[in-house]
Motif scaffolding. Structure first.
Motif, short mmCIF file in Angstrom:
data_model
loop_
_atom_site.label_atom_id
_atom_site.label_comp_id
_atom_site.label_asym_id
_atom_site.label_seq_id
_atom_site.Cartn_x
_atom_site.Cartn_y
_atom_site.Cartn_z
N VAL A 1 0.80 -1.25 -0.10
CA VAL A 1 0.04 0.02 -0.02
C VAL A 1 0.76 1.16 -0.10
N VAL A 2 1.03 1.98 -1.07
CA VAL A 2 2.02 3.03 -1.17
C VAL A 2 1.31 4.49 -1.41
N PHE A 3 1.42 5.48 -0.83
CA PHE A 3 1.04 6.49 -1.03
C PHE A 3 2.22 7.39 -1.67
N TRP A 4 1.82 8.26 -2.65
CA TRP A 4 2.56 8.97 -3.40
C TRP A 4 2.62 10.50 -3.20
N ASP A 5 3.76 11.00 -2.57
CA ASP A 5 3.63 12.20 -2.56
C ASP A 5 4.07 13.07 -3.85
N LEU A 6 2.99 13.85 -4.52
CA LEU A 6 3.25 14.39 -5.87
C LEU A 6 3.70 15.84 -5.74
N PRO A 7 4.46 16.38 -6.78
CA PRO A 7 4.68 17.53 -6.65
C PRO A 7 3.61 18.70 -6.59
N GLY A 8 3.67 19.72 -5.99
CA GLY A 8 2.68 20.75 -5.77
C GLY A 8 2.11 21.32 -7.03
N VAL A 9 0.91 21.69 -6.95
CA VAL A 9 0.27 22.12 -8.29
C VAL A 9 0.18 23.66 -7.94
N GLY A 10 0.56 24.56 -8.90
CA GLY A 10 0.55 25.96 -8.68
C GLY A 10 2.00 26.76 -8.46
N THR A 11 2.95 25.75 -8.77
CA THR A 11 4.13 26.48 -8.48
C THR A 11 4.33 27.29 -9.95
N PRO A 12 5.35 28.27 -9.86
CA PRO A 12 5.58 29.36 -10.81
C PRO A 12 5.79 28.53 -12.30
N ALA A 13 6.43 27.29 -12.13
CA ALA A 13 6.88 26.43 -13.18
C ALA A 13 5.69 25.54 -13.65
#
Length: 408
Positions: free
Chosen positions: A105-117
């Motif tokens: 059972v794996v939880f993926w921490d994904l990159p944040g949405v809304g960064t300048p790039a």
């Protein structure tokens, strides 16, 4: 009780679909060939206990998604195995965080949405949306156009997602009432193209409060049956509803464990020559109950540290094993269960589909009763532990049987 097992067996139709040859399994049952049944169910049980579940956790910068990844795995932000947290976006690439007790059972921490790039098309390729079974979209403020676009793309891929408004405990005093805030967020999502959006209000540091039980219910309901079981046993024990859902799922496949234990690799039980089963497998099953309900040593120590309760007070409320389960203890519990198992094994003869189970005489009846009794004790102990852990801090007690502290 025989009819109870029969009903449990009938409810396993979805689990039995995991078998590659259900027709042969049905024929083996009807022929009374227990070893053949056990061999096929052993494969089913292995699939059930090792199924892969990938959960994508995304959201705005500083929304608390990394803290959520830790909390849902029963960990604090300072734990050595925790996801990195901070006000500044810490996640650069999709980062997997396996559950400490259930690594499939794996939880993926994904990159944040809304960064300048941030660019939506690049983001979708970068995180590989197809990889995940479902998504949690977390924000500490309003849902932005970028988040709404992400949600729409997830829908186009045929995946489920759940919108979470985090940090509700931080600003709830100065903000509108929770129901009003949920409504405001929902309206924003609706205006950006999402129909009937569901928004759950959470506190990442007090996971049992607010809407976590509703979020949990939705996630569990939307999962396929075999992945649902894997997710349930891995959930932190923050409320009575969580404990009850875990118990119901484990009860549904108790007969499966008992069948395999009696038919796949049976050996006479010391002191019980009329009972033959796989003691090692039963030991693992009982240890699994302790881990799922947070009754193992590591979980209890962590709970004591989180709540300030002395460990010895928590241990005092346990009726089940306080140390690691051994084969000697399992043999002792089987002896206690064997007292009235004879009448039960005779009743099995009157249930056609269970005729093959009756062929193992007292073994199946004894093992099944021992597993059910041990599971019931574990559920009761988990409830008692949560009550005990909250005694010195009444503010942590919540309505409807909920508790605010996390528990592994």
């Amino acid at each position: 009780m025989a009819s109870e097992v029969f009903q449990s067996c009938l409810s396993q139709c979805k689990i039995l679909e995991l078998s590659k040859d259900t027709r042969a399994l049905k024929e083996a049952f009807e022929a009374g060939d227990l070893p053949a049944v056990a061999a096929k169910l052993q494969s089913t049980l292995h699939s059930l206990e090792n199924v892969r579940l990938d959960v994508g956790v995304t959201g705005g910068m500083g929304s608390g998604k990394s803290t959520f990844v830790n909390a849902i795995r029963g960990l604090g932000d300072e734990d050595p195995n925790s996801a990195c947290t901070g006000v500044v976006e810490m996640t650069v690439d999709p980062t997997p965080y396996p559950h400490p007790k259930y690594p499939s059972v794996v939880f993926w921490d994904l990159p944040g949405v809304g960064t300048p790039a941030f660019r939506a098309d690049k983001y979708f390729q970068r995180v590989q949306l197809f990889r995940y079974d479902f998504f949690l979209i977390i924000t500490s403020e309003s849902f932005t156009t970028d988040l709404a676009e992400l949600a729409l793309e997830i829908l186009r891929r045929g995946k489920h997602f759940y919108c979470v408004r985090s940090k509700v405990d931080v600003d709830i005093a100065a903000a509108p009432a929770p129901s009003r805030r949920r409504g405001l967020v929902g309206c924003r999502l609706w205006a950006q193209g999402l129909r009937d959006p569901k928004v759950f209000l959470l506190s990442m540091f007090e996971l049992g409060k607010y809407d976590f039980h509703l979020l949990e219910e939705s996630m569990v309901r939307d999962l396929e049956s075999h992945k649902r079981h894997a997710f349930l046993v891995a959930l932190p024990n923050v409320s009575k509803p969580t404990l009850e859902r875990k118990a119901a799922s484990l009860r549904q496949h108790t007969w499966l464990v008992a069948t395999v234990a009696c038919g796949a690799n049976p050996r006479p039980v010391p002191g019980l020559p009329e009972v033959a089963c796989d003691l090692y497998m039963l030991t693992r099953a009982l240890e699994g109950y302790r881990h799922s309900f947070g009754l193992d040593g590591g979980s209890l120590i962590r709970l004591a540290e989180q709540t300030g309760q002395p460990l010895h007070k928590i241990l005092q409320v346990l009726q089940g094993p306080k140390t690691k389960v051994t084969e000697a203890l399992v043999a002792e519990l089987l002896g206690q269960a064997s007292g009235d198992a004879s009448a039960f094994s005779q009743k099995l003869l009157n249930v056609p589909i269970l005729g093959s189970l009756a062929s193992c005489g007292l073994s199946f009846a004894t093992v099944y009763r021992m597993l059910r009794t041990s599971l019931d004790v574990a559920v009761s102990d988990a409830q008692s532990v949560l009550v005990q852990a909250s005694l010195d801090n009444p503010d942590r007690r919540l309505p409807d049987g909920q508790w605010s502290q996390p528990s592994a």
